[in-house]
Design a protein around this motif. Structure first.
Motif, PDB file in Angstrom:
ATOM      1  N   HIS A  86       0.810  -1.215   0.000  1.00 19.20           N
ATOM      2  CA  HIS A  86       0.000   0.000   0.000  1.00 19.20           C
ATOM      3  C   HIS A  86       0.848   1.272   0.000  1.00 19.20           C
ATOM      4  O   HIS A  86       0.292   2.382   0.052  1.00 19.20           O
ATOM      5  CB  HIS A  86      -0.911   0.012   1.228  1.00 19.20           C
ATOM      6  N   GLY A  87       2.168   1.121  -0.015  1.00 16.82           N
ATOM      7  CA  GLY A  87       3.039   2.286  -0.126  1.00 16.82           C
ATOM      8  C   GLY A  87       3.973   2.539   1.033  1.00 16.82           C
ATOM      9  O   GLY A  87       4.794   3.469   0.962  1.00 16.82           O
ATOM     10  N   LEU A  88       3.873   1.766   2.125  1.00 16.43           N
ATOM     11  CA  LEU A  88       4.838   1.943   3.208  1.00 16.43           C
ATOM     12  C   LEU A  88       6.243   1.712   2.681  1.00 16.43           C
ATOM     13  O   LEU A  88       6.480   0.795   1.880  1.00 16.43           O
ATOM     14  CB  LEU A  88       4.568   0.958   4.356  1.00 16.43           C
ATOM     15  N   VAL A  89       7.183   2.521   3.129  1.00 17.21           N
ATOM     16  CA  VAL A  89       8.547   2.407   2.627  1.00 17.21           C
ATOM     17  C   VAL A  89       9.190   1.089   3.048  1.00 17.21           C
ATOM     18  O   VAL A  89      10.106   0.586   2.381  1.00 17.21           O
ATOM     19  CB  VAL A  89       9.383   3.629   3.087  1.00 17.21           C
ATOM     20  N   ASN A  90       8.709   0.498   4.144  1.00 19.19           N
ATOM     21  CA  ASN A  90       9.211  -0.788   4.611  1.00 19.19           C
ATOM     22  C   ASN A  90       8.154  -1.401   5.528  1.00 19.19           C
ATOM     23  O   ASN A  90       7.463  -0.681   6.244  1.00 19.19           O
ATOM     24  CB  ASN A  90      10.539  -0.606   5.355  1.00 19.19           C
ATOM     25  N   ASN A  91       8.032  -2.719   5.514  1.00 19.03           N
ATOM     26  CA  ASN A  91       7.034  -3.372   6.368  1.00 19.03           C
ATOM     27  C   ASN A  91       7.372  -3.297   7.855  1.00 19.03           C
ATOM     28  O   ASN A  91       6.477  -3.267   8.705  1.00 19.03           O
ATOM     29  CB  ASN A  91       6.896  -4.853   5.985  1.00 19.03           C
ATOM     30  N   HIS A  92       8.673  -3.294   8.185  1.00 19.12           N
ATOM     31  CA  HIS A  92       9.079  -3.369   9.590  1.00 19.12           C
ATOM     32  C   HIS A  92       8.977  -1.982  10.218  1.00 19.12           C
ATOM     33  O   HIS A  92       9.838  -1.136  10.034  1.00 19.12           O
ATOM     34  CB  HIS A  92      10.504  -3.909   9.715  1.00 19.12           C
ATOM     35  N   VAL A  93       7.909  -1.777  10.977  1.00 24.73           N
ATOM     36  CA  VAL A  93       7.624  -0.471  11.591  1.00 24.73           C
ATOM     37  C   VAL A  93       8.061  -0.498  13.051  1.00 24.73           C
ATOM     38  O   VAL A  93       7.653  -1.375  13.813  1.00 24.73           O
ATOM     39  CB  VAL A  93       6.136  -0.113  11.479  1.00 24.73           C
ATOM     40  N   TYR A  94       8.891   0.467  13.433  1.00 24.95           N
ATOM     41  CA  TYR A  94       9.399   0.570  14.796  1.00 24.95           C
ATOM     42  C   TYR A  94       8.714   1.649  15.615  1.00 24.95           C
ATOM     43  O   TYR A  94       8.579   1.521  16.833  1.00 24.95           O
ATOM     44  CB  TYR A  94      10.903   0.860  14.774  1.00 24.95           C
ATOM     45  N   ALA A  95       8.320   2.756  14.983  1.00 24.49           N
ATOM     46  CA  ALA A  95       7.867   3.921  15.740  1.00 24.49           C
ATOM     47  C   ALA A  95       6.765   4.664  15.006  1.00 24.49           C
ATOM     48  O   ALA A  95       6.729   4.706  13.772  1.00 24.49           O
ATOM     49  CB  ALA A  95       9.040   4.858  16.003  1.00 24.49           C
ATOM     50  N   SER A 101       7.438   6.897   6.348  1.00 21.05           N
ATOM     51  CA  SER A 101       6.256   7.119   5.523  1.00 21.05           C
ATOM     52  C   SER A 101       5.305   8.019   6.292  1.00 21.05           C
ATOM     53  O   SER A 101       5.235   7.947   7.523  1.00 21.05           O
ATOM     54  CB  SER A 101       5.558   5.794   5.183  1.00 21.05           C
ATOM     55  N   VAL A 102       4.565   8.855   5.582  1.00 18.14           N
ATOM     56  CA  VAL A 102       3.594   9.744   6.200  1.00 18.14           C
ATOM     57  C   VAL A 102       2.202   9.230   5.863  1.00 18.14           C
ATOM     58  O   VAL A 102       1.834   9.101   4.693  1.00 18.14           O
ATOM     59  CB  VAL A 102       3.759  11.190   5.712  1.00 18.14           C
ATOM     60  N   LEU A 103       1.436   8.926   6.906  1.00 16.86           N
ATOM     61  CA  LEU A 103       0.082   8.420   6.746  1.00 16.86           C
ATOM     62  C   LEU A 103      -0.898   9.578   6.903  1.00 16.86           C
ATOM     63  O   LEU A 103      -0.936  10.242   7.944  1.00 16.86           O
ATOM     64  CB  LEU A 103      -0.188   7.353   7.804  1.00 16.86           C
ATOM     65  N   ASP A 104      -1.665   9.849   5.852  1.00 19.33           N
ATOM     66  CA  ASP A 104      -2.663  10.911   5.846  1.00 19.33           C
ATOM     67  C   ASP A 104      -4.033  10.239   5.821  1.00 19.33           C
ATOM     68  O   ASP A 104      -4.482   9.765   4.776  1.00 19.33           O
ATOM     69  CB  ASP A 104      -2.473  11.804   4.627  1.00 19.33           C
ATOM     70  N   GLY A 105      -4.688  10.183   6.974  1.00 22.68           N
ATOM     71  CA  GLY A 105      -5.898   9.374   7.068  1.00 22.68           C
ATOM     72  C   GLY A 105      -5.517   7.913   6.932  1.00 22.68           C
ATOM     73  O   GLY A 105      -4.766   7.379   7.748  1.00 22.68           O
ATOM     74  N   GLU A 106      -6.013   7.278   5.899  1.00 21.35           N
ATOM     75  CA  GLU A 106      -5.616   5.894   5.618  1.00 21.35           C
ATOM     76  C   GLU A 106      -4.851   5.797   4.302  1.00 21.35           C
ATOM     77  O   GLU A 106      -4.691   4.711   3.737  1.00 21.35           O
ATOM     78  CB  GLU A 106      -6.840   4.984   5.604  1.00 21.35           C
ATOM     79  N   ARG A 107      -4.335   6.922   3.844  1.00 18.60           N
ATOM     80  CA  ARG A 107      -3.546   6.944   2.605  1.00 18.60           C
ATOM     81  C   ARG A 107      -2.084   7.162   2.933  1.00 18.60           C
ATOM     82  O   ARG A 107      -1.733   8.061   3.688  1.00 18.60           O
ATOM     83  CB  ARG A 107      -4.037   8.074   1.693  1.00 18.60           C
ATOM     84  N   LYS A 161      -2.043  13.710  10.542  1.00 16.97           N
ATOM     85  CA  LYS A 161      -1.150  12.739   9.931  1.00 16.97           C
ATOM     86  C   LYS A 161      -0.432  11.907  10.996  1.00 16.97           C
ATOM     87  O   LYS A 161      -0.356  12.294  12.162  1.00 16.97           O
ATOM     88  CB  LYS A 161      -0.129  13.449   9.040  1.00 16.97           C
ATOM     89  N   VAL A 162       0.086  10.770  10.564  1.00 13.32           N
ATOM     90  CA  VAL A 162       0.883   9.916  11.432  1.00 13.32           C
ATOM     91  C   VAL A 162       2.209   9.641  10.737  1.00 13.32           C
ATOM     92  O   VAL A 162       2.233   9.212   9.567  1.00 13.32           O
ATOM     93  CB  VAL A 162       0.174   8.584  11.743  1.00 13.32           C
ATOM     94  N   LEU A 163       3.316   9.920  11.426  1.00 10.53           N
ATOM     95  CA  LEU A 163       4.629   9.586  10.903  1.00 10.53           C
ATOM     96  C   LEU A 163       4.912   8.131  11.247  1.00 10.53           C
ATOM     97  O   LEU A 163       4.772   7.714  12.397  1.00 10.53           O
ATOM     98  CB  LEU A 163       5.698  10.487  11.505  1.00 10.53           C
ATOM     99  N   VAL A 164       5.308   7.370  10.255  1.00 13.14           N
ATOM    100  CA  VAL A 164       5.555   5.943  10.413  1.00 13.14           C
ATOM    101  C   VAL A 164       7.045   5.686  10.206  1.00 13.14           C
ATOM    102  O   VAL A 164       7.559   5.793   9.087  1.00 13.14           O
ATOM    103  CB  VAL A 164       4.724   5.125   9.397  1.00 13.14           C
TER     104      VAL A 164
END
Length: 260
Positions: free
Chosen positions: A105-114, A131-137, A121-124
Motif C-alpha cells: 500500500h506504499g509503506l517504505v518498509n514493512n518493519h515499523v518501529y515507531a 512514511s507519512v500516513l494521511d488518514g488511511e492513505r 497525519k501519522v509519521l511511520v
C-alpha cells in the motif's frame, strides 16, 4: 507502569507495586496512556493489551483478533482509535474495525518501529525510512535517497506542536518540519522508542552515550550520564515535571530541573 524486555511490567500506585507477567505481558515494547478513555495500551511481542484505569487487563489483540502481526512495537492514539505498529506493517483500529497497511500500500518498509501523530497525519518510522500516513492513505516517503536522512533505520519519533523529532539507529536525532528533515545531532544510536518531549526539551535515550537533551528554545543539544546507572538508556517518560529514565541497570527518577 514500567515495562521490561523479558519480565512483563510493574504497575506502581503510590507505595504499592503490582507485577504483571503472563504469556502476553512479557516482552514490553511500548506503554501508551490514553487519559481521555481511562485506558493504557501496552505493546508487547505477544500482542496489544488494553488496561483499564484500575490497571486491569481488559482486552488482548493479536493476529487472531485482526492485527497484521501479534508482535506490536508501538501505538499512536488517533481521534476515535489508534494506529498499531508491527514488523509486518501497521493496523488501524477504530469503531468500524481494523484495516492493515504494508509495503503493497506504499509503506517504505514493512518493519515499523515507531509512530507519532502530528495533526491529521501519522509519521511511520520503519527499517527503511519514514512514511507519512494521511488518514488511511500512505503519502510522502523519506529515505537516505531523497532526504537529509543519514540512516534509514528509524527507531523513535515524538511530536512537539508543528514539528517532530526523529531518532535513528546511527544517524542521531533529526527534526521534521514543513515536510523536510533537518539534522540536529548526527552520529549516534537512539534506542527503540526511547524519546520524550517536555516543554522546550526533547530527550533521547542512546546506546552507550547516556541521555541526549535537545533544547528547542536555543537549538542546542548535549549528552549526560550524570547519576545514571548505565549509559545505555532504553526508555523515557515525563510526568508532572519528573523525568523517568530506564536503563539496562535500572530506573532513575529525577526532577527535570535537576537534570544536569
Amino acid at each position: 507502569m514500567g515495562g521490561y524486555f523479558d519480565r512483563g511490567l510493574d504497575v506502581v500506585q503510590g507505595t504499592h507495586t503490582q507485577h504483571v507477567e503472563d504469556e502476553h505481558a512479557f516482552c514490553i515494547n511500548r506503554i501508551v496512556n490514553d487519559p481521555s478513555h481511562g485506558t493504557t495500551a501496552v505493546a508487547t511481542a505477544n500482542g496489544l493489551i488494553l488496561f483499564d484505569a484500575a490497571a486491569r487487563a481488559r482486552q488482548v489483540f493479536g493476529r487472531d483478533q485482526g492485527l497484521i502481526s501479534s508482535h506490536v512495537t508501538d501505538v499512536a492514539l488517533r481521534s476515535g482509535g489508534m494506529t498499531i505498529a508491527t514488523p509486518a506493517g501497521i493496523t488501524i483500529m477504530d469503531g468500524t474495525g481494523m484495516r492493515s497497511l504494508y509495503a503493497f500500500h506504499g509503506l517504505v518498509n514493512n518493519h515499523v518501529y515507531a509512530l507519532a501523530a502530528s495533526g491529521d497525519k501519522v509519521l511511520v518510522g520503519t527499517l527503511g525510512g519514514i512514511s507519512v500516513l494521511d488518514g488511511e492513505r500512505v503519502g510522502e516517503r523519506y529515505t537516505t535517497a531523497n532526504s537529509a536522512l543519514k540512516h534509514n533505520w528509524i527507531t523513535a519519533i515524538v511530536s512537539a506542536g508543528t514539528e517532530s523529532f526523529v531518532g535513528t539507529y546511527g544517524g542521531g536525532v533529526m527534526r521534521f518540519i514543513d515536510g523536510r528533515l533537518e539534522a540536529i545531532e548526527p552520529g549516534f544510536e537512539v534506542n527503540p522508542n526511547a524519546m520524550a518531549v517536555s516543554g522546550s526539551r526533547v530527550y533521547a535515550g542512546t546506546l552507550g552515550r547516556g541521555l541526549y537533551i535537545y533544547d528547542r528554545a536555543i537549538g542546542r543539544g548535549r549528552f549526560t550520564s550524570a547519576g545514571l546507572p548505565s549509559s545505555n538508556v532504553t526508555a523515557l517518560a515525563v510526568r508532572n515535571g519528573v523525568l523517568y529514565v530506564g536503563t539496562d541497570n535500572g530506573l532513575v527518577r529525577v526532577a527535570e530541573g535537576d537534570v544536569q
